[in-house]
Design a protein around this motif. Structure first.
Motif, mmCIF file in Angstrom:
data_model
loop_
_atom_site.group_PDB
_atom_site.id
_atom_site.type_symbol
_atom_site.label_atom_id
_atom_site.label_comp_id
_atom_site.label_asym_id
_atom_site.label_seq_id
_atom_site.Cartn_x
_atom_site.Cartn_y
_atom_site.Cartn_z
ATOM 1 N N GLN A 328 34.795 -36.841 -3.106
ATOM 2 C CA GLN A 328 33.693 -37.142 -4.015
ATOM 3 C C GLN A 328 33.644 -38.610 -4.438
ATOM 4 O OE1 GLN A 328 33.969 -34.300 -7.195
ATOM 5 N NE2 GLN A 328 32.832 -32.741 -6.073
ATOM 6 N N HIS A 329 34.789 -39.222 -4.630
ATOM 7 C CA HIS A 329 34.811 -40.593 -5.146
ATOM 8 C C HIS A 329 35.395 -41.576 -4.147
ATOM 9 C CE1 HIS A 329 33.744 -38.813 -8.989
ATOM 10 N NE2 HIS A 329 34.812 -37.996 -8.894
ATOM 11 N N LYS A 330 35.291 -41.253 -2.862
ATOM 12 C CA LYS A 330 35.839 -42.128 -1.833
ATOM 13 C C LYS A 330 34.728 -42.693 -0.967
ATOM 14 C CE LYS A 330 40.298 -39.765 -1.474
ATOM 15 N NZ LYS A 330 41.248 -39.090 -0.579
ATOM 16 N N LYS A 331 34.984 -43.876 -0.386
ATOM 17 C CA LYS A 331 34.030 -44.453 0.554
ATOM 18 C C LYS A 331 34.064 -43.652 1.849
ATOM 19 C CE LYS A 331 33.564 -48.750 1.149
ATOM 20 N NZ LYS A 331 33.823 -50.141 1.527
ATOM 21 N N TYR A 332 32.939 -43.670 2.545
ATOM 22 C CA TYR A 332 32.857 -42.947 3.812
ATOM 23 C C TYR A 332 33.609 -43.711 4.900
ATOM 24 C CZ TYR A 332 29.314 -40.012 1.683
ATOM 25 O OH TYR A 332 28.671 -39.119 0.884
ATOM 26 N N ASP A 333 34.318 -42.961 5.743
ATOM 27 C CA ASP A 333 35.055 -43.571 6.851
ATOM 28 C C ASP A 333 34.172 -43.760 8.081
ATOM 29 O OD1 ASP A 333 37.464 -43.515 5.387
ATOM 30 O OD2 ASP A 333 37.749 -41.400 5.913
ATOM 31 N N TYR A 334 33.136 -42.921 8.211
ATOM 32 C CA TYR A 334 32.281 -42.966 9.396
ATOM 33 C C TYR A 334 30.817 -42.849 8.978
ATOM 34 C CZ TYR A 334 36.736 -41.688 11.589
ATOM 35 O OH TYR A 334 38.044 -41.639 11.978
ATOM 36 N N ASP A 335 29.952 -43.342 9.855
ATOM 37 C CA ASP A 335 28.521 -43.163 9.629
ATOM 38 C C ASP A 335 28.084 -41.755 10.005
ATOM 39 O OD1 ASP A 335 27.689 -45.823 8.727
ATOM 40 O OD2 ASP A 335 28.392 -46.451 10.708
ATOM 41 N N ALA A 336 28.702 -41.171 11.023
ATOM 42 C CA ALA A 336 28.305 -39.814 11.431
ATOM 43 C C ALA A 336 29.460 -39.115 12.134
ATOM 44 C CB ALA A 336 27.088 -39.869 12.351
ATOM 45 N N PHE A 337 29.574 -37.839 11.842
ATOM 46 C CA PHE A 337 30.500 -36.949 12.546
ATOM 47 C C PHE A 337 29.715 -36.234 13.643
ATOM 48 C CE2 PHE A 337 32.213 -32.730 13.258
ATOM 49 C CZ PHE A 337 33.560 -32.980 13.460
ATOM 50 N N VAL A 338 30.201 -36.298 14.891
ATOM 51 C CA VAL A 338 29.479 -35.693 16.018
ATOM 52 C C VAL A 338 30.108 -34.336 16.340
ATOM 53 C CG1 VAL A 338 28.691 -35.976 18.397
ATOM 54 C CG2 VAL A 338 28.974 -37.981 16.916
ATOM 55 N N HIS A 361 25.416 -50.013 16.589
ATOM 56 C CA HIS A 361 26.601 -50.352 15.791
ATOM 57 C C HIS A 361 26.898 -49.342 14.696
ATOM 58 C CE1 HIS A 361 26.535 -54.140 17.917
ATOM 59 N NE2 HIS A 361 25.301 -54.381 17.480
ATOM 60 N N TRP A 362 26.624 -48.075 14.954
ATOM 61 C CA TRP A 362 27.045 -47.012 14.033
ATOM 62 C C TRP A 362 28.485 -46.636 14.358
ATOM 63 C CZ3 TRP A 362 24.031 -46.562 10.114
ATOM 64 C CH2 TRP A 362 22.642 -46.678 10.222
ATOM 65 N N LYS A 363 29.239 -46.245 13.360
ATOM 66 C CA LYS A 363 30.631 -45.811 13.545
ATOM 67 C C LYS A 363 30.672 -44.282 13.570
ATOM 68 C CE LYS A 363 35.336 -46.335 11.776
ATOM 69 N NZ LYS A 363 36.182 -46.874 10.677
ATOM 70 N N LEU A 364 31.013 -43.729 14.725
ATOM 71 C CA LEU A 364 30.994 -42.275 14.901
ATOM 72 C C LEU A 364 32.409 -41.702 14.880
ATOM 73 C CD1 LEU A 364 28.370 -41.958 17.801
ATOM 74 C CD2 LEU A 364 27.976 -42.029 15.325
ATOM 75 N N CYS A 365 32.485 -40.421 14.497
ATOM 76 C CA CYS A 365 33.758 -39.680 14.502
ATOM 77 C C CYS A 365 33.679 -38.582 15.560
ATOM 78 C CB CYS A 365 34.039 -39.066 13.131
ATOM 79 S SG CYS A 365 35.550 -38.066 13.093
ATOM 80 N N LEU A 366 34.540 -38.660 16.566
ATOM 81 C CA LEU A 366 34.611 -37.643 17.623
ATOM 82 C C LEU A 366 35.969 -36.957 17.564
ATOM 83 C CD1 LEU A 366 32.417 -39.742 18.654
ATOM 84 C CD2 LEU A 366 32.893 -38.826 20.924
ATOM 85 N N HIS A 367 35.957 -35.630 17.728
ATOM 86 C CA HIS A 367 37.202 -34.877 17.527
ATOM 87 C C HIS A 367 38.304 -35.285 18.500
ATOM 88 C CE1 HIS A 367 36.265 -32.317 20.995
ATOM 89 N NE2 HIS A 367 35.045 -32.191 20.510
ATOM 90 N N HIS A 368 37.945 -35.547 19.772
ATOM 91 C CA HIS A 368 38.982 -35.859 20.749
ATOM 92 C C HIS A 368 39.576 -37.251 20.545
ATOM 93 C CE1 HIS A 368 35.692 -38.061 22.727
ATOM 94 N NE2 HIS A 368 36.638 -38.735 23.349
ATOM 95 N N ARG A 369 38.886 -38.076 19.774
ATOM 96 C CA ARG A 369 39.319 -39.457 19.599
ATOM 97 C C ARG A 369 39.850 -39.748 18.196
ATOM 98 N NH1 ARG A 369 34.700 -43.936 19.821
ATOM 99 N NH2 ARG A 369 34.308 -42.981 17.777
ATOM 100 N N ASN A 380 41.099 -31.023 9.802
ATOM 101 C CA ASN A 380 40.496 -32.220 10.400
ATOM 102 C C ASN A 380 38.982 -32.157 10.340
ATOM 103 O OD1 ASN A 380 42.248 -34.338 11.408
ATOM 104 N ND2 ASN A 380 43.193 -32.780 12.705
ATOM 105 N N ILE A 381 38.430 -30.967 10.651
ATOM 106 C CA ILE A 381 36.966 -30.799 10.643
ATOM 107 C C ILE A 381 36.406 -31.075 9.260
ATOM 108 C CG2 ILE A 381 35.118 -29.084 10.816
ATOM 109 C CD1 ILE A 381 36.672 -27.820 13.121
ATOM 110 N N VAL A 382 36.976 -30.413 8.240
ATOM 111 C CA VAL A 382 36.449 -30.537 6.874
ATOM 112 C C VAL A 382 36.559 -31.972 6.385
ATOM 113 C CG1 VAL A 382 36.807 -29.826 4.485
ATOM 114 C CG2 VAL A 382 36.931 -28.139 6.322
ATOM 115 N N ASP A 383 37.740 -32.592 6.526
ATOM 116 C CA ASP A 383 37.940 -33.939 6.004
ATOM 117 C C ASP A 383 37.046 -34.961 6.690
ATOM 118 O OD1 ASP A 383 39.752 -33.020 4.224
ATOM 119 O OD2 ASP A 383 41.542 -33.761 5.262
ATOM 120 N N ASN A 384 36.852 -34.813 7.995
ATOM 121 C CA ASN A 384 36.032 -35.799 8.713
ATOM 122 C C ASN A 384 34.543 -35.588 8.488
ATOM 123 O OD1 ASN A 384 37.788 -37.671 10.402
ATOM 124 N ND2 ASN A 384 38.683 -35.689 10.897
#
Length: 495
Positions: A328-338, A361-369, A380-384
């Motif tokens: 809730q009070h943290k900055k986002y790590d990624y622009d989008a989770f794929v 130049h969007w920062k994406l989150c991919l499960h395998h990476r 991992n799913i919930v946090d990302n």
């Protein structure tokens, strides 16, 4: 070479290894090995050595021998009585003796003091000798024996006192000897025995006291025995399946020979529950359970998709409530989770990733990476998902059938409805009829209310698709009105 004369090796005082295998040696004069004071290994296999050849004094001067091989010769005796001149009386240092496969008559009559003098012997291989019986004193001369192979000899029944002198035995091979029970283990001290091979015998029942007499057993080989599928083998089977110390080799291959109704069945599949319970009651319970299971299967088959959907919905709700406050009070790590299925990974890697990361130049989150190794997949799913501004779902038929993809879209849906943020972008890579989405009620509601992009089949429309996706990712946090350029009308199922 058909004979060895006295003094032949007189000057070879440093020789340690002598190989005379596959000759025609039938005569060895006393003192033939004199001078071989350093000899460690002597190989005399595949010759024409007989019991008469092993006369008194032939190993004189070679008392340092550690290994002696006499396999595949013609050694035999007329009776099993004591020998006047035991052949190995001078070999005080011998540790390994190989006698396998004597030709012609074999060692049918095994002299009771044949092994006299072998005080240091550790290993004896005496398989395939046609031995018909062994005197109880046979191994009284070999107290340090650790490995013994008597396979393929018709010596059953074994004298119950035969193995009492060899308390240090760690490995015993008794394959194919006509063994009908393991009662001999009850009369020996097998406290150190680690390997017991009794394959291809006539064993039908292994009793609990047989098992208790082998406390150090690590490997047990009972293949090709005619087991009885009855309550008598219940304790053995339970021990075989549950023992953490002993591995019963190839247990899954053991078959039943008795009773005739179970012949050929796997021993481990035999139901021993009838040994302790009333059969009529068991049949009643079994039939009732079968009927109930049939009803459950029928209901599940009819409502299977709704059930699977509800199950993932519940899991997502639980994990969502447990983890969503963490972000809730943290900055986002990624622009989008794929969120995508591995069957569609090629499109994600070759098309989506270069376009959004390299060009926009969007920062994406991919499960395998980007998933953290060592953590549970669901964590991992919930946090990302909560660590990304948006979630992009790449929808195909494979996606809808995937368990993990269902979890991902449920978590994203709860975030969408609970936080009231425009965080979900749906991309349909293929045309999916509305009827196919019937089990996915929340999915159908989503595609009617939220951003929904379809991958175009015409190449000239692909640039517009990427522009729409880029604009969808640019929308700010909080509640927003749907952008007309992003909306796609999905016909109702009844239309």
């Amino acid at each position: 070479m058909n004979s060895i004369k006295k003094g032949t090796f007189r000057n070879l005082t440093s020789l340690q290894f002598l190989n005379l295998v596959d000759n025609q040696i039938s005569t060895i004069e006393p003192g033939a090995f004199e001078g071989l004071s350093s000899l460690q290994t002597l190989l005399l296999g595949s010759n024409r050595i007989t019991g008469n050849t092993l006369q008194k004094g032939i190993f004189k001067g070679a008392s340092s021998i550690v290994e002696l091989q006499l396999f595949n010769n013609y050694i035999s005796y007329e009776s099993a009585g004591k020998l006047d001149n035991p052949p190995f009386i001078l070999l005080k240092s011998l540790k390994k003796l190989t006698l396998n496969s004597q030709r012609h008559l074999g060692l049918q009559n095994f002299p009771s003091n044949f092994l006299q003098g072998l005080e240091s012997i550790v290993s004896i291989h005496a398989g395939n000798l046609d031995i018909s019986s062994l005197h109880p004193d046979t191994f009284s001369y070999t107290p340090g024996l650790q490995e013994l192979d008597l396979s393929n000899n018709p010596i059953s029944p074994i004298n119950l006192d035969l193995f009492q002198p060899v308390a240090n035995l760690t490995e015993l091979h008794l394959n194919k000897i006509g063994l009908q029970s393991l009662n001999f283990v009850l009369h020996a001290n097998f406290s150190k025995l680690a390997v017991l091979r009794v394959a291809t015998n006539e064993l039908d029942v292994i009793k609990p006291n047989h098992i208790a007499a082998l406390p150090f057993l690590t490997f047990l080989d009972l293949r090709h025995n005619p087991f009885t599928c009855s309550c008598n083998n219940k304790a053995f089977l339970n021990w075989s399946l549950n023992s953490l110390k002993t591995q019963v080799i190839y247990l899954c291959e053991y078959t039943c020979a008795f009773p005739p109704s179970s012949k050929g069945d796997k021993l481990w599949t035999f139901d021993f529950s009838s040994c302790t319970a009333n059969l009529d009651f068991i049949l009643f319970i079994s039939n009732s359970t079968l009927v109930i299971l049939l009803m459950i299967v029928c209901l599940f088959y009819h409502w299977r998709w709704q059930g699977i959907y509800a199950y993932h919905l519940l899991l997502a709700y639980i994990y969502d409530n447990r983890h969503k406050r963490k972000r809730q009070h943290k900055k986002y790590d990624y622009d989008a989770f794929v969120s995508y299925n591995t069957e569609d990974e090629k499109w994600v890697i070759n098309d989506l990733l270069p376009k959004l990361e390299d060009e926009y130049h969007w920062k994406l989150c991919l499960h395998h990476r980007d998933f953290e190794p060592g953590r549970s997949i669901l964590d991992n799913i919930v946090d990302n998902i909560y660590g990304s501004r948006k979630t992009i779902c790449v929808i195909t038929r494979h996606y809808l059938e995937s368990e993990w993809c269902s979890k991902e879209i449920q978590v994203a849906s709860f975030r969408l409805f609970d936080e009231h943020e425009d965080v979900l972008v749906l991309i349909f890579l293929e045309d999916i009829p509305a009827g196919y989405l019937s089990p996915y009620h929340r999915m159908r509601k989503l595609i009617k209310k939220k951003t929904y992009l379809a991958w175009p089949q015409e190449k000239e429309k692909i640039p517009l698709f990427w522009l729409k996706l880029h604009m969808a990712l640019k929308t700010s946090e909080g509640k927003v009105d749907e952008d007309p350029i992003l909306s796609v009308i999905v016909p109702d199922e009844d239309q």
